[in-house]
Motif scaffolding. Structure first.
Motif, PDB file in Angstrom:
ATOM      1  N   LYS A  16     -17.037  42.592 -59.472  1.00  0.00           N
ATOM      2  CA  LYS A  16     -18.279  43.405 -59.976  1.00  0.00           C
ATOM      3  C   LYS A  16     -19.117  43.610 -58.733  1.00  0.00           C
ATOM      4  CE  LYS A  16     -18.652  41.044 -64.546  1.00  0.00           C
ATOM      5  NZ  LYS A  16     -19.690  40.044 -65.123  1.00  0.00           N
ATOM      6  N   SER A  17     -18.888  43.034 -57.674  1.00  0.00           N
ATOM      7  CA  SER A  17     -19.546  43.167 -56.415  1.00  0.00           C
ATOM      8  C   SER A  17     -19.085  44.495 -55.937  1.00  0.00           C
ATOM      9  CB  SER A  17     -19.398  42.023 -55.366  1.00  0.00           C
ATOM     10  OG  SER A  17     -18.054  41.845 -55.007  1.00  0.00           O
ATOM     11  N   LYS A  18     -18.065  45.079 -56.104  1.00  0.00           N
ATOM     12  CA  LYS A  18     -17.296  46.300 -55.490  1.00  0.00           C
ATOM     13  C   LYS A  18     -17.072  47.231 -56.654  1.00  0.00           C
ATOM     14  CE  LYS A  18     -15.544  44.043 -51.654  1.00  0.00           C
ATOM     15  NZ  LYS A  18     -14.428  43.783 -50.609  1.00  0.00           N
ATOM     16  N   LEU A  19     -18.296  47.906 -57.106  1.00  0.00           N
ATOM     17  CA  LEU A  19     -18.186  48.850 -58.264  1.00  0.00           C
ATOM     18  C   LEU A  19     -17.612  50.184 -57.511  1.00  0.00           C
ATOM     19  CD1 LEU A  19     -21.219  48.189 -60.479  1.00  0.00           C
ATOM     20  CD2 LEU A  19     -18.886  47.488 -60.882  1.00  0.00           C
ATOM     21  N   LEU A  20     -16.638  50.925 -58.254  1.00  0.00           N
ATOM     22  CA  LEU A  20     -16.370  52.160 -57.995  1.00  0.00           C
ATOM     23  C   LEU A  20     -17.292  53.335 -58.162  1.00  0.00           C
ATOM     24  CD1 LEU A  20     -12.520  52.064 -59.527  1.00  0.00           C
ATOM     25  CD2 LEU A  20     -13.380  51.047 -57.162  1.00  0.00           C
ATOM     26  N   THR A  21     -17.053  54.413 -57.639  1.00  0.00           N
ATOM     27  CA  THR A  21     -17.952  55.773 -58.003  1.00  0.00           C
ATOM     28  C   THR A  21     -18.225  56.062 -59.367  1.00  0.00           C
ATOM     29  OG1 THR A  21     -16.248  56.883 -57.571  1.00  0.00           O
ATOM     30  CG2 THR A  21     -17.532  56.570 -55.544  1.00  0.00           C
ATOM     31  N   ASN A  22     -17.202  55.602 -60.282  1.00  0.00           N
ATOM     32  CA  ASN A  22     -17.394  56.137 -61.582  1.00  0.00           C
ATOM     33  C   ASN A  22     -18.186  54.852 -62.292  1.00  0.00           C
ATOM     34  OD1 ASN A  22     -15.444  54.170 -61.802  1.00  0.00           O
ATOM     35  ND2 ASN A  22     -14.018  55.352 -62.770  1.00  0.00           N
ATOM     36  N   GLY A  23     -18.374  53.959 -61.613  1.00  0.00           N
ATOM     37  CA  GLY A  23     -19.418  52.823 -62.308  1.00  0.00           C
ATOM     38  C   GLY A  23     -18.596  51.712 -62.824  1.00  0.00           C
ATOM     39  N   GLU A  24     -17.295  51.673 -62.812  1.00  0.00           N
ATOM     40  CA  GLU A  24     -16.173  50.722 -63.076  1.00  0.00           C
ATOM     41  C   GLU A  24     -16.036  49.600 -62.108  1.00  0.00           C
ATOM     42  OE1 GLU A  24     -13.604  53.580 -66.444  1.00  0.00           O
ATOM     43  OE2 GLU A  24     -12.596  52.672 -64.426  1.00  0.00           O
ATOM     44  N   ALA A  25     -15.586  48.623 -62.672  1.00  0.00           N
ATOM     45  CA  ALA A  25     -15.379  47.226 -61.711  1.00  0.00           C
ATOM     46  C   ALA A  25     -13.864  47.283 -61.690  1.00  0.00           C
ATOM     47  CB  ALA A  25     -16.101  46.207 -61.926  1.00  0.00           C
ATOM     48  N   PRO A  26     -13.422  46.832 -60.442  1.00  0.00           N
ATOM     49  CA  PRO A  26     -11.782  46.784 -60.096  1.00  0.00           C
ATOM     50  C   PRO A  26     -11.231  45.497 -60.857  1.00  0.00           C
ATOM     51  CG  PRO A  26     -12.928  47.038 -58.076  1.00  0.00           C
ATOM     52  CD  PRO A  26     -13.925  46.982 -59.105  1.00  0.00           C
ATOM     53  N   ILE A  27     -10.017  45.548 -61.465  1.00  0.00           N
ATOM     54  CA  ILE A  27      -9.699  44.268 -62.094  1.00  0.00           C
ATOM     55  C   ILE A  27      -8.657  43.509 -61.145  1.00  0.00           C
ATOM     56  CG2 ILE A  27      -8.301  43.463 -64.019  1.00  0.00           C
ATOM     57  CD1 ILE A  27      -8.632  46.026 -65.807  1.00  0.00           C
ATOM     58  N   CYS A  28      -8.924  42.566 -60.943  1.00  0.00           N
ATOM     59  CA  CYS A  28      -8.305  41.688 -60.053  1.00  0.00           C
ATOM     60  C   CYS A  28      -7.330  40.412 -60.704  1.00  0.00           C
ATOM     61  CB  CYS A  28      -9.224  40.849 -58.796  1.00  0.00           C
ATOM     62  SG  CYS A  28      -9.790  42.004 -57.762  1.00  0.00           S
ATOM     63  N   MET A  29      -6.378  40.101 -60.053  1.00  0.00           N
ATOM     64  CA  MET A  29      -5.581  38.833 -60.490  1.00  0.00           C
ATOM     65  C   MET A  29      -5.693  37.730 -59.537  1.00  0.00           C
ATOM     66  SD  MET A  29      -1.443  38.722 -61.330  1.00  0.00           S
ATOM     67  CE  MET A  29      -1.002  39.353 -59.762  1.00  0.00           C
ATOM     68  N   ARG A  30      -5.652  36.669 -59.835  1.00  0.00           N
ATOM     69  CA  ARG A  30      -5.817  35.501 -59.453  1.00  0.00           C
ATOM     70  C   ARG A  30      -4.799  34.439 -59.757  1.00  0.00           C
ATOM     71  NH1 ARG A  30     -10.715  33.543 -60.411  1.00  0.00           N
ATOM     72  NH2 ARG A  30     -11.828  34.404 -58.821  1.00  0.00           N
ATOM     73  N   ILE A  31      -3.995  34.178 -58.545  1.00  0.00           N
ATOM     74  CA  ILE A  31      -3.019  33.316 -58.916  1.00  0.00           C
ATOM     75  C   ILE A  31      -3.260  31.860 -58.234  1.00  0.00           C
ATOM     76  CG2 ILE A  31      -0.153  33.039 -58.150  1.00  0.00           C
ATOM     77  CD1 ILE A  31      -0.308  36.063 -57.527  1.00  0.00           C
ATOM     78  N   THR A  32      -2.901  30.831 -58.903  1.00  0.00           N
ATOM     79  CA  THR A  32      -3.151  29.738 -58.405  1.00  0.00           C
ATOM     80  C   THR A  32      -2.117  28.450 -58.658  1.00  0.00           C
ATOM     81  OG1 THR A  32      -5.542  30.026 -59.633  1.00  0.00           O
ATOM     82  CG2 THR A  32      -5.016  27.767 -58.799  1.00  0.00           C
ATOM     83  N   VAL A  33      -1.745  27.985 -57.482  1.00  0.00           N
ATOM     84  CA  VAL A  33      -0.667  27.259 -57.152  1.00  0.00           C
ATOM     85  C   VAL A  33      -1.306  25.920 -56.899  1.00  0.00           C
ATOM     86  CG1 VAL A  33       1.533  26.582 -56.264  1.00  0.00           C
ATOM     87  CG2 VAL A  33       1.010  28.943 -57.059  1.00  0.00           C
ATOM     88  N   ASN A  34      -1.043  24.809 -57.676  1.00  0.00           N
ATOM     89  CA  ASN A  34      -1.488  23.366 -56.908  1.00  0.00           C
ATOM     90  C   ASN A  34      -3.223  23.560 -56.507  1.00  0.00           C
ATOM     91  OD1 ASN A  34       0.803  22.241 -57.559  1.00  0.00           O
ATOM     92  ND2 ASN A  34       1.727  22.509 -55.512  1.00  0.00           N
ATOM     93  N   GLY A  35      -3.969  24.325 -57.056  1.00  0.00           N
ATOM     94  CA  GLY A  35      -5.453  24.410 -56.892  1.00  0.00           C
ATOM     95  C   GLY A  35      -5.804  25.238 -55.735  1.00  0.00           C
ATOM     96  N   LYS A  36      -4.659  25.906 -55.009  1.00  0.00           N
ATOM     97  CA  LYS A  36      -4.897  26.935 -54.191  1.00  0.00           C
ATOM     98  C   LYS A  36      -4.624  28.263 -54.493  1.00  0.00           C
ATOM     99  CE  LYS A  36      -4.472  24.314 -50.031  1.00  0.00           C
ATOM    100  NZ  LYS A  36      -4.174  24.611 -48.626  1.00  0.00           N
ATOM    101  N   ARG A  37      -5.618  29.312 -54.335  1.00  0.00           N
ATOM    102  CA  ARG A  37      -5.586  30.508 -54.941  1.00  0.00           C
ATOM    103  C   ARG A  37      -5.404  31.759 -54.007  1.00  0.00           C
ATOM    104  NH1 ARG A  37     -11.800  30.262 -57.702  1.00  0.00           N
ATOM    105  NH2 ARG A  37     -11.546  28.845 -59.259  1.00  0.00           N
ATOM    106  N   ALA A  38      -4.926  32.829 -54.753  1.00  0.00           N
ATOM    107  CA  ALA A  38      -4.523  33.956 -53.906  1.00  0.00           C
ATOM    108  C   ALA A  38      -5.011  35.102 -54.773  1.00  0.00           C
ATOM    109  CB  ALA A  38      -3.270  34.343 -53.548  1.00  0.00           C
ATOM    110  N   GLU A  39      -5.855  36.175 -54.258  1.00  0.00           N
ATOM    111  CA  GLU A  39      -6.163  37.274 -55.136  1.00  0.00           C
ATOM    112  C   GLU A  39      -5.556  38.300 -55.019  1.00  0.00           C
ATOM    113  OE1 GLU A  39     -10.296  37.317 -54.913  1.00  0.00           O
ATOM    114  OE2 GLU A  39     -10.694  35.277 -55.896  1.00  0.00           O
TER     115      GLU A  39
END
Length: 410
Positions: A16-39
């Motif tokens: 939500k902090s990086k809205l596009l010019t059309n007002g929409e928000a990018p969708i991101c995926m969060r991968i979590t392995v043993n408590g550690k994340r990568a987006e």
């Protein structure tokens, strides 16, 4: 050892902090392995009001939002397939590894142990040409410690270089100190070896951030204090009635006359005692800290101490030769013993090792023999004690020097 099951999750959220010019928000995926994340950004966006945050999907039955949900399912299935394949191949699984494969197909990230072994092979080929043997052995020892650390903490044999961060380094530092019995300065040497590998990875752009950026090495002043023969005999002959202090005194004297460190005497077992062809007993043991072999003749007093504790219940239970308490208790009780014997020096388990080296050298035992008994790879380490003894001789000769000084001529 049973492999610990990997915890694994995939979630979708809006940036939500990086809205596009059309007002929409990018969708991101969060991968979590043993408590550690990568987006991962998945190249889709949506109106904020059309997003279900709790379920991580689009709201609405129109074609646009149905297609978004269908795409999310496809992405999720792909990530789960990557995870299943890595499990089947027995590869180390981290969030960053899955992210890299998702982005780059079957791109294999550079691995820590693999890279370290390549480095060490080059160093071994140049041993005694460009690099001292002690340096090469220390790098190889660092890899052994890292392997043990990875098995114990991460239940894996290797890890991507990109997964090394401040937490990884801090826990490795703790592992070296607690599991390997290394003091601060020795620990720093192993961390610097690891830092050399990460710096190379940074230069070659295998990693984008320096995991050591916030880490500062703080060396402590080496404690080279030791007891002279008079002080040693004072402790040896002191009549101590308190059993716990008597036991600690015996163990301390044993270390003073064998040169064993606290960790080594704590793990001393029957198998470490060997008899030569002349019937003389020796301690033959690899050091816990460095794996270097020590060959130490067993003098009469240490042998009597071993005989004294032969039937000790603690020794029988642990399968060791001496009932050594924790290092903290040992050092605490040694301070009591110092008070009883009126010795002003700050007694500790490590002073015993220094005492052995210093007394051996002062009794004409060669530097080479002392190094062998202490398990030193580099004889320069042992020469420190010779320097100490020279300064002591100079101090003790000052009285004689004053007595035989020539009168000052006017």
């Amino acid at each position: 050892m049973a492999m610990k099951k990997t915890t694994f999750a995939v979630n979708f959220f809006l940036k939500k902090s990086k809205l596009l010019t059309n007002g929409e928000a990018p969708i991101c995926m969060r991968i979590t392995v043993n408590g550690k994340r990568a987006e991962v950004q998945i190249k889709r966006s949506i109106e904020i009001e059309k997003w279900n945050s709790s379920k991580g999907c689009a709201i609405g039955k129109d074609k646009k939002h149905q297609e978004i949900n269908l795409y999310l399912d496809t992405v999720r299935n792909k990530v789960f397939q990557i995870h299943r394949q890595m499990e089947a191949d027995g590869k180390p699984i981290t969030a960053d590894t899955i992210k890299n494969i998702y982005y780059g197909g079957h791109e294999t990230p550079k691995m820590l142990i693999e890279t370290f072994n390549e480095h060490n092979l080059e160093y071994r080929e140049l041993m005694n040409k460009e690099y001292a043997e002690g340096t090469v052995l220390r790098y190889e020892r660092t890899v052994r410690y890292l392997k043990e650390y990875l098995r114990e903490q991460y239940h894996t044999e290797d890890i991507p270089l990109k997964s090394i961060d401040y937490e990884f380094i801090s826990k490795f530092e703790h592992f070296i100190k607690t599991n390997k019995g290394c003091a601060q300065n020795a620990t720093i040497k192993y961390l610097k070896n690891l830092k050399k590998i990460t710096r190379t990875a940074l230069i070659k752009k295998w990693i984008s951030e320096d995991p050591f950026a916030e880490i500062r090495f703080k060396q402590t002043k080496a404690n080279r204090d030791f007891l002279n023969e008079t002080e040693l005999r004072l402790i040896l002959c002191k009549d101590i009635e308190v059993e716990r202090l008597q036991t600690v005194r015996d163990i301390f004297i044993f270390c003073c006359l064998t040169g064993l460190s606290f960790t080594d005497v704590k793990n001393l077992k029957e198998e470490h005692l060997v008899q030569d062809n002349d019937g003389n007993w020796w301690i033959r043991k690899t050091r816990e800290k460095t794996d270097n072999m020590c060959d130490i003749p067993l003098l009469d007093i240490p042998k009597l101490i071993l005989d004294k504790y032969k039937s000790n219940p603690i020794c029988t239970e642990r399968g060791v030769l001496l009932p050594v308490p924790t290092n903290q208790r040992m050092n605490g009780y040694l301070k009591e013993i110092a008070d009883i014997c009126n010795i002003k020096k700050n007694l500790s388990t490590h002073i015993a090792r220094h005492t052995f080296a210093s007394i051996a050298i002062s009794n004409q035992v060669s530097i080479e023999s002392v190094a062998r008994m202490l398990g030193h790879t580099d004889i320069r380490t042992t020469k420190i004690y010779a320097k100490i003894m020279n300064s002591t001789i100079g101090h003790e000769m000052q009285v004689m020097k004053n007595k035989f000084a020539l009168p000052i001529q006017q």
